[in-house]
Design an enzyme around this catalytic site. Structure first.
Site, PDB file in Angstrom:
ATOM      1  N   GLU A   1       0.835  -1.210   0.000  1.00 52.07           N
ATOM      2  CA  GLU A   1       0.000   0.000   0.000  1.00 52.07           C
ATOM      3  C   GLU A   1       0.865   1.252   0.000  1.00 52.07           C
ATOM      4  O   GLU A   1       1.828   1.349   0.772  1.00 52.07           O
ATOM      5  CB  GLU A   1      -0.907  -0.010   1.234  1.00 52.07           C
ATOM      6  CG  GLU A   1      -2.287   0.512   0.976  1.00 52.07           C
ATOM      7  CD  GLU A   1      -3.066  -0.431   0.067  1.00 52.07           C
ATOM      8  OE1 GLU A   1      -3.284  -0.044  -1.105  1.00 52.07           O
ATOM      9  OE2 GLU A   1      -3.469  -1.506   0.510  1.00 52.07           O
TER      10      GLU A   1
ATOM     11  N   THR B   1       2.881   2.220  -2.160  1.00 48.16           N
ATOM     12  CA  THR B   1       4.187   2.003  -2.787  1.00 48.16           C
ATOM     13  C   THR B   1       4.158   2.298  -4.283  1.00 48.16           C
ATOM     14  O   THR B   1       5.213   2.536  -4.879  1.00 48.16           O
ATOM     15  CB  THR B   1       4.643   0.544  -2.583  1.00 48.16           C
ATOM     16  OG1 THR B   1       3.576  -0.337  -2.988  1.00 48.16           O
ATOM     17  CG2 THR B   1       4.998   0.267  -1.134  1.00 48.16           C
TER      18      THR B   1
ATOM     19  N   SER C   1     -25.393   8.395 -15.380  1.00 46.38           N
ATOM     20  CA  SER C   1     -24.928   7.521 -14.306  1.00 46.38           C
ATOM     21  C   SER C   1     -26.125   6.963 -13.551  1.00 46.38           C
ATOM     22  O   SER C   1     -26.879   7.726 -12.931  1.00 46.38           O
ATOM     23  CB  SER C   1     -24.031   8.294 -13.336  1.00 46.38           C
ATOM     24  OG  SER C   1     -23.824   7.539 -12.149  1.00 46.38           O
TER      25      SER C   1
ATOM     26  N   GLY D   1     -12.681   2.008  -0.914  1.00 43.08           N
ATOM     27  CA  GLY D   1     -11.286   1.662  -1.106  1.00 43.08           C
ATOM     28  C   GLY D   1     -11.080   0.525  -2.075  1.00 43.08           C
ATOM     29  O   GLY D   1     -10.021  -0.117  -2.071  1.00 43.08           O
TER      30      GLY D   1
ATOM     31  N   SER E   1     -13.364   2.093  -7.240  1.00 37.08           N
ATOM     32  CA  SER E   1     -14.473   2.339  -8.160  1.00 37.08           C
ATOM     33  C   SER E   1     -14.071   3.355  -9.215  1.00 37.08           C
ATOM     34  O   SER E   1     -14.565   3.310 -10.356  1.00 37.08           O
ATOM     35  CB  SER E   1     -15.701   2.830  -7.388  1.00 37.08           C
ATOM     36  OG  SER E   1     -15.400   4.022  -6.663  1.00 37.08           O
ATOM     37  N   SER E   2     -13.168   4.278  -8.869  1.00 37.94           N
ATOM     38  CA  SER E   2     -12.744   5.307  -9.830  1.00 37.94           C
ATOM     39  C   SER E   2     -11.993   4.688 -11.008  1.00 37.94           C
ATOM     40  O   SER E   2     -12.272   5.015 -12.167  1.00 37.94           O
ATOM     41  CB  SER E   2     -11.881   6.366  -9.140  1.00 37.94           C
ATOM     42  OG  SER E   2     -10.752   5.773  -8.527  1.00 37.94           O
TER      43      SER E   2
ATOM     44  N   GLU F   1      -6.733  10.849 -14.268  1.00 34.26           N
ATOM     45  CA  GLU F   1      -7.000  11.135 -12.853  1.00 34.26           C
ATOM     46  C   GLU F   1      -6.071  12.227 -12.335  1.00 34.26           C
ATOM     47  O   GLU F   1      -6.464  13.056 -11.518  1.00 34.26           O
ATOM     48  CB  GLU F   1      -6.885   9.864 -12.020  1.00 34.26           C
ATOM     49  CG  GLU F   1      -7.468  10.026 -10.639  1.00 34.26           C
ATOM     50  CD  GLU F   1      -7.923   8.726 -10.008  1.00 34.26           C
ATOM     51  OE1 GLU F   1      -8.059   8.705  -8.782  1.00 34.26           O
ATOM     52  OE2 GLU F   1      -8.170   7.734 -10.739  1.00 34.26           O
TER      53      GLU F   1
ATOM     54  N   ASP G   1      -4.140   0.808  -9.593  1.00 34.74           N
ATOM     55  CA  ASP G   1      -5.571   0.546  -9.725  1.00 34.74           C
ATOM     56  C   ASP G   1      -5.972   0.345 -11.182  1.00 34.74           C
ATOM     57  O   ASP G   1      -6.709  -0.590 -11.520  1.00 34.74           O
ATOM     58  CB  ASP G   1      -6.372   1.694  -9.113  1.00 34.74           C
ATOM     59  CG  ASP G   1      -6.162   1.817  -7.618  1.00 34.74           C
ATOM     60  OD1 ASP G   1      -5.522   0.925  -7.032  1.00 34.74           O
ATOM     61  OD2 ASP G   1      -6.638   2.806  -7.038  1.00 34.74           O
TER      62      ASP G   1
END
Length: 397
Positions: free
Chosen positions: A44, A46, A78, A134, A137-138, A170, A182
């Protein structure tokens, strides 16, 4: 996008509802694309330090239904927010508006700036990736939107190129300086596997998850409203650590290049807060490499020990955990059948990840839900998930 990314079947209720919604909004029968959320087993904070991570894609997806238009406009609805927006492909510029459409606008803007001439489109979006949990979803929204817009325009890009463009979107349109993890796992996930990724070279290894182990995601239902700002602060702190250490370690480009021995030798160059941030990242990279070795050997129990170390480091050195995450982790650790537990994601709320023996999942789920609700007054959402494939077109069987 390759032929291997096509031909996936799906019977999700979300998918059925999306097709009905699309017909009501726009008429006709759309093409549909999906991209998964993810859970990070270990590694996490990193990724934006050029380090190592070990995520798995989940069988929770964002779906985008799309059909072409003859003009240069995007009409987007949406289902989750029950809102619509309209975008002009010739008038998309970087910058954050603070609306969910930033993710769609950003993907369209970055694709076009990369030389992809997009067609206008009607889009409807629906997701069963929990928002604010967490579970990224993005990235699922970004990747599924990119797949849909490219395919709608009869264009293609490799999964890695799509991940990189979604990360850039992003940065420029949401103004969150996220790493590549992600988007990469949303593109490259493989059913039944975790993925160890070198975030500098983008080389990766698929690691099988034992078939009798389940991924239990525990959503605390708590989210810090300033989490995005804190995330950017942590990134700046890491960069400050690199600048200070580079004066005595001239070859380093990121914290990925620092060893624990080097950190301890030169720790006096860092103030106490920066030292703790750096110690987390450097030690976490070592844990990911050890965890990969253990997963190759099928040693889930020892893997769980590294998860515990990771959580303590995130709590004490990186300071991104909160009381509710700590409670969920502590409660899981004492349960029979739980190999390991830790917070997952950026922190300041969200979810924990447990590796659980398949035969104990229901008992563990019930006990965690009961204890957490008794101590916090909040009912958590606990999902037993599977590692899934990455982004694809949806073709129902």
């Amino acid at each position: 996008m390759s032929k291997a990314s096509l031909g996936k079947s799906a019977g999700s209720p979300v998918l059925h509802a999306l097709k009905t919604l699309f017909a009501e909004l726009y008429g006709g029968s759309p093409a549909i694309y999906r991209a998964p959320g993810r859970v990070n087993l270990i590694g996490e904070h990193t990724d934006y330090n050029d380090g190592f991570v070990m995520p798995a894609a989940l069988n929770l997806y964002t779906y985008v239904a799309v059909s072409p238009r003859t003009d240069r406009r995007l009409r987007v609805y949406s289902a989750n927010f029950k809102e619509k927006c309209e975008l002009d492909l010739d008038s998309i510029y970087p910058g954050r508006l603070g609306h969910w459409s930033d993710y769609v606008r950003g993907v369209a803007g970055v694709l076009q700036s990369a030389g992809y001439r997009l067609r206008g489109a009607d889009l409807a979006i629906s997701s069963d990736v929990p928002l604010g949990a967490g579970l990224s979803s993005s990235a699922a929204l970004e990747v599924s939107t990119a797949w849909a817009l490219l395919s709608n325009s009869l264009l293609s890009a490799s999964p890695t190129e799509i991940a990189q463009m979604c990360q850039r979107s992003e940065h420029l349109y949401v103004e969150t300086r996220c790493g590549i993890m992600d988007q990469f796992i949303s593109c490259h996930g493989r059913a039944g596997h975790a993925l160890m990724l070198d975030c500098r070279s983008l080389e990766f290894e698929l690691l099988p998850i034992p078939s009798d182990v389940r991924l239990m995601v525990c959503n605390t239902m708590v989210k810090h409203e300033h989490a995005s700002g804190e995330y950017n602060t942590r990134r700046r702190e890491c960069e400050e650590g690199v600048r200070a250490l580079a004066e005595v370690l001239p070859g380093i480009r990121a914290l990925r290049d620092v060893t624990l021995d080097e950190l301890e030798k030169h720790h006096e160059r860092l103030n106490p807060v920066i030292y703790k941030r750096v110690r987390h990242v450097v030690s976490e990279n070592e844990r990911v490499k050890k965890a990969a070795h253990l997963l190759r050997a099928g040693d889930v129990k020892a893997f769980g020990g590294l998860m515990a170390e990771s959580h303590r480091s995130l709590r004490d050195d990186y300071e991104v955990s909160i009381a509710e995450l700590d409670l969920m982790v502590e409660s899981a650790h004492i349960r029979a059948g739980v190999y390991g537990a830790r917070m997952t994601g950026g922190g300041f709320g969200g979810s924990t990840i447990n590796l659980v023996d398949a035969g104990h999942t229901e008992g563990v789920r019930q006990k965690l839900e009961k204890e957490y609700q008794e101590k916090t007054g909040i009912k958590p959402v606990i999902l037993v998930c599977e590692a899934s494939d990455g982004a694809s077109a949806v073709v129902e069987s």
